[in-house]
Write a protein that holds these residues in place. Structure first.
Motif, PDB file in Angstrom:
ATOM      1  N   UNK A 241       0.613  -1.656  -0.333  1.00  0.00           N
ATOM      2  CA  UNK A 241       0.093  -0.538  -0.438  1.00  0.00           C
ATOM      3  C   UNK A 241       0.848   1.892  -0.023  1.00  0.00           C
ATOM      4  N   UNK A 242       1.722   0.761  -1.453  1.00  0.00           N
ATOM      5  CA  UNK A 242       2.456   2.873  -1.263  1.00  0.00           C
ATOM      6  C   UNK A 242       1.654   3.865  -1.238  1.00  0.00           C
ATOM      7  N   UNK A 243       1.791   5.296  -0.547  1.00  0.00           N
ATOM      8  CA  UNK A 243       0.868   6.492  -0.923  1.00  0.00           C
ATOM      9  C   UNK A 243       1.803   6.627  -2.144  1.00  0.00           C
ATOM     10  N   UNK A 244       2.988   6.491  -2.708  1.00  0.00           N
ATOM     11  CA  UNK A 244       3.385   7.407  -3.533  1.00  0.00           C
ATOM     12  C   UNK A 244       3.214   6.749  -5.219  1.00  0.00           C
ATOM     13  N   UNK A 245       3.072   5.575  -5.997  1.00  0.00           N
ATOM     14  CA  UNK A 245       2.499   5.183  -7.176  1.00  0.00           C
ATOM     15  C   UNK A 245       1.194   4.697  -6.596  1.00  0.00           C
ATOM     16  N   UNK A 246       0.491   4.618  -7.999  1.00  0.00           N
ATOM     17  CA  UNK A 246      -1.327   4.440  -7.621  1.00  0.00           C
ATOM     18  C   UNK A 246      -1.072   2.450  -8.166  1.00  0.00           C
ATOM     19  N   UNK A 247      -1.885   2.850  -8.099  1.00  0.00           N
ATOM     20  CA  UNK A 247      -2.584   1.095  -8.729  1.00  0.00           C
ATOM     21  C   UNK A 247      -2.264   0.839 -10.444  1.00  0.00           C
ATOM     22  N   UNK A 248      -2.195  -0.154 -10.835  1.00  0.00           N
ATOM     23  CA  UNK A 248      -2.062  -0.183 -11.844  1.00  0.00           C
ATOM     24  C   UNK A 248      -3.917  -1.199 -12.770  1.00  0.00           C
ATOM     25  N   UNK A 249      -4.040   0.211 -13.749  1.00  0.00           N
ATOM     26  CA  UNK A 249      -5.153  -0.430 -14.100  1.00  0.00           C
ATOM     27  C   UNK A 249      -5.844   0.288 -15.381  1.00  0.00           C
ATOM     28  N   UNK A 250      -6.767  -0.531 -16.306  1.00  0.00           N
ATOM     29  CA  UNK A 250      -6.619  -0.720 -16.897  1.00  0.00           C
ATOM     30  C   UNK A 250      -7.437   0.599 -17.515  1.00  0.00           C
ATOM     31  N   UNK A 251      -8.414   1.268 -16.741  1.00  0.00           N
ATOM     32  CA  UNK A 251      -9.548   2.114 -17.289  1.00  0.00           C
ATOM     33  C   UNK A 251      -9.759   3.233 -15.645  1.00  0.00           C
ATOM     34  N   UNK A 252      -8.554   4.212 -15.448  1.00  0.00           N
ATOM     35  CA  UNK A 252      -8.689   5.262 -14.233  1.00  0.00           C
ATOM     36  C   UNK A 252      -8.452   6.517 -14.984  1.00  0.00           C
ATOM     37  N   UNK A 253      -9.185   7.471 -14.671  1.00  0.00           N
ATOM     38  CA  UNK A 253      -9.291   8.732 -14.930  1.00  0.00           C
ATOM     39  C   UNK A 253      -7.974   9.384 -14.935  1.00  0.00           C
ATOM     40  N   UNK A 254      -7.648   9.270 -12.959  1.00  0.00           N
ATOM     41  CA  UNK A 254      -6.943   9.954 -12.810  1.00  0.00           C
ATOM     42  C   UNK A 254      -5.655   9.665 -13.288  1.00  0.00           C
ATOM     43  N   UNK A 255      -5.740   8.409 -13.959  1.00  0.00           N
ATOM     44  CA  UNK A 255      -4.558   8.690 -14.791  1.00  0.00           C
ATOM     45  C   UNK A 255      -3.549   9.427 -15.546  1.00  0.00           C
ATOM     46  N   UNK A 256      -5.201   9.953 -16.262  1.00  0.00           N
ATOM     47  CA  UNK A 256      -5.486  11.240 -17.060  1.00  0.00           C
ATOM     48  C   UNK A 256      -5.121  12.440 -16.517  1.00  0.00           C
ATOM     49  N   UNK A 257      -5.491  11.977 -15.499  1.00  0.00           N
ATOM     50  CA  UNK A 257      -5.569  13.769 -15.180  1.00  0.00           C
ATOM     51  C   UNK A 257      -4.751  14.355 -14.724  1.00  0.00           C
ATOM     52  N   UNK A 258      -4.246  15.694 -15.540  1.00  0.00           N
ATOM     53  CA  UNK A 258      -3.182  16.682 -15.220  1.00  0.00           C
ATOM     54  C   UNK A 258      -2.748  16.875 -13.343  1.00  0.00           C
ATOM     55  N   UNK A 259      -1.770  16.328 -12.887  1.00  0.00           N
ATOM     56  CA  UNK A 259      -1.509  16.832 -11.384  1.00  0.00           C
ATOM     57  C   UNK A 259       0.069  16.281 -11.511  1.00  0.00           C
ATOM     58  N   UNK A 260       0.455  17.116  -9.985  1.00  0.00           N
ATOM     59  CA  UNK A 260       2.075  17.119  -9.812  1.00  0.00           C
ATOM     60  C   UNK A 260       2.502  15.515  -9.571  1.00  0.00           C
ATOM     61  N   UNK A 261       1.575  13.678 -10.155  1.00  0.00           N
ATOM     62  CA  UNK A 261       2.266  12.982 -10.278  1.00  0.00           C
ATOM     63  C   UNK A 261       3.367  13.177 -10.840  1.00  0.00           C
ATOM     64  N   UNK A 262       2.959  13.776 -12.366  1.00  0.00           N
ATOM     65  CA  UNK A 262       3.826  13.604 -13.748  1.00  0.00           C
ATOM     66  C   UNK A 262       4.862  14.629 -13.563  1.00  0.00           C
ATOM     67  N   UNK A 263       5.108  15.093 -12.387  1.00  0.00           N
ATOM     68  CA  UNK A 263       6.487  15.976 -12.697  1.00  0.00           C
ATOM     69  C   UNK A 263       7.461  15.479 -11.932  1.00  0.00           C
TER      70      UNK A 263
END
Length: 450
Positions: free
Chosen positions: A352-374
């Motif tokens: 249960x890491x607090x840094x990386x998300x689960x691997x999901x085939x269909x997740x809107x948050x994976x394509x949302x613009x956020x600081x995760x991708x900085x």
């Protein structure tokens, strides 16, 4: 002193011309009488300058005049469609030159005949920045109007240090450069922020040009953020659980989060305070700066008899880069790559890491613009390295040649960086990962002079 008087047909009739003066002055302190006995200082000079330059480089050649388009608004006349014409662009008749004013103070110093130092401090302010500002679609224009809509400041300093020493059979030289620059938008004429339509980029007063903009990551949703059937009975299989966010947890405006999804910060609301909702209007913020904190370079040259050797290093520290898309988001566009690193670091019930998300085939948050991708795009790069040998003159003279040099080198020889993309030097507006990397080139050559 210098004065430029420039004209451009891109602007309206009364604003085509601009006057841009400049001047500079210097004081060679080393030539003053009180410096005559200071033998170790070869040159000492103070410099100051002020100047203005104009800019009219916008892609539109007719920004200062209204544009009438034919065929874009056909209409019915006597039961037949006929060609119509309508205004597709309304020009700002006061549109004029963008003006940059720069103040500079510098110091030139040469010591012991071999050590040279140059330092500059500058303030560069750009007024009447040429920008396209969005207007409401109800006006029916196909192109947003160009406006003198902003004011920006760059403040920084640059230092250069060089050294040269020659002995009987060998020589050595080195040059180093160090620069700092701080960029800030001062005024956007009341339209701040100007958010890019397709990129996580914003123009906002008080922040750098092209700053990254999006949600601020606040971790990853965990099991204790939710309730599920039977009073959150842990014996309910994971795939059968119907999750509901607990009271007090901010609710995203899109999607239904579950454990392992990215969590975003609730920064504000209609009243200027967090409102328990995550939405585009109030919770996006500056998440990255595309400008580096410091840039440096080092050039080394060494020679001994006929052998010469050169290395050029460069480094950038403190630069943010947005990296999203293929090879970053798993299953991107339904056919994207899944890297081993994604699998190893992903959130799972057992990890249960607090840094990386689960691997999901269909997740809107994976394509949302956020600081995760900085990412930190700092790097150290050996840009060029070359080794050469020049044949002795007594050999080449017999061949009626003035010079023969053999050399071998490598361009883009080595890079040290934590940035996961192909190239940490890529433009900040290129946020996708499918960027063609810089090519490493191996050179082998022969120079012959007659």
């Amino acid at each position: 002193a210098n004065i430029r008087y420039d004209g451009s047909s891109k602007f309206a009739e009364d604003h085509k011309w601009g006057v841009f003066p400049s001047f500079s002055a210097g004081w060679r302190i080393s030539q003053e009488a009180f410096m005559r006995n200071v033998r170790w200082i070869d040159e000492l000079k103070l410099r100051a300058s002020w100047g203005q330059l104009g800019n009219e480089k916008i892609w539109s050649s007719y920004a200062g005049i209204d544009i009438l388009s034919i065929g874009s608004c056909n209409y019915i006349w006597e039961n037949q469609q006929v060609t119509g014409a309508a205004t597709s662009y309304i020009a700002d008749k006061s549109l004029t030159w963008e003006t940059t004013t720069q103040y500079n103070i510098g110091l030139d110093l040469r010591l012991f005949g071999s050590l040279t130092f140059t330092g500059d401090f500058y303030v560069k302010e750009t007024d009447d920045i040429l920008m396209q500002l969005p207007v409401s679609g109800i006006f029916g224009f196909t192109e947003d109007p160009w406006k003198n809509a902003g004011r920006m400041r760059n403040t920084g300093c640059e230092f250069a240090l060089s050294y040269f020493k020659a002995f009987r059979k060998w020589e050595f030289s080195a040059g180093a450069n160090l620069s700092f620059n701080r960029n800030k938008i001062l005024d956007l004429k009341g339209v701040s922020p100007v958010i890019h339509a397709s990129l996580p980029i914003v123009q906002m007063e008080g922040h750098p040009v092209g700053a990254y903009y999006g949600y601020r990551m606040a971790g990853v949703y965990q099991f204790d953020d939710f309730t599920w059937q039977n009073d959150s009975d842990p014996s309910v299989p994971l795939q059968d659980r119907v999750y509901k966010l607990k009271d007090g947890r901010p609710v995203p405006s899109e999607g239904s989060p579950r454990p392992g999804d990215l969590k975003f910060a609730d920064l504000s609301g209609p009243d200027g305070k967090p409102d328990g909702k995550i939405d585009l209007d109030y919770d996006r913020t500056i998440i990255g700066d595309p400008f580096p904190d410091v840039s440096m370079s080092l050039n080394l040259n060494w020679g001994w008899k006929g052998i010469d050797f050169n290395m050029f290093w460069q480094t950038v520290l403190g630069r943010d880069m947005y990296n999203q898309g293929p090879m970053v988001v798993p299953f991107y566009n339904d056919n994207g790559n899944v890297w081993k690193d994604m699998v190893d670091k992903r959130w799972t019930a057992d990890n249960p890491t607090n840094r990386h998300p689960r691997m999901n085939y269909d997740s809107k948050t994976a394509n949302t613009r956020s600081s995760y991708y900085i990412y930190d795009a700092s790097f150290l790069r050996l840009k060029n390295i070359e080794l050469g040998y020049t044949l002795p003159v007594r050999w080449t003279a017999k061949l009626h040649m003035s010079k023969v040099r053999i050399y071998a080198g490598i361009q883009n020889a080595w890079t040290l960086t934590n940035f996961p993309g192909w190239d940490p030097e890529r433009p900040s507006t290129n946020i996708a990962s499918e960027v063609y990397p810089q090519i490493r080139i191996y050179n082998f050559g022969l120079n012959i002079g007659f």
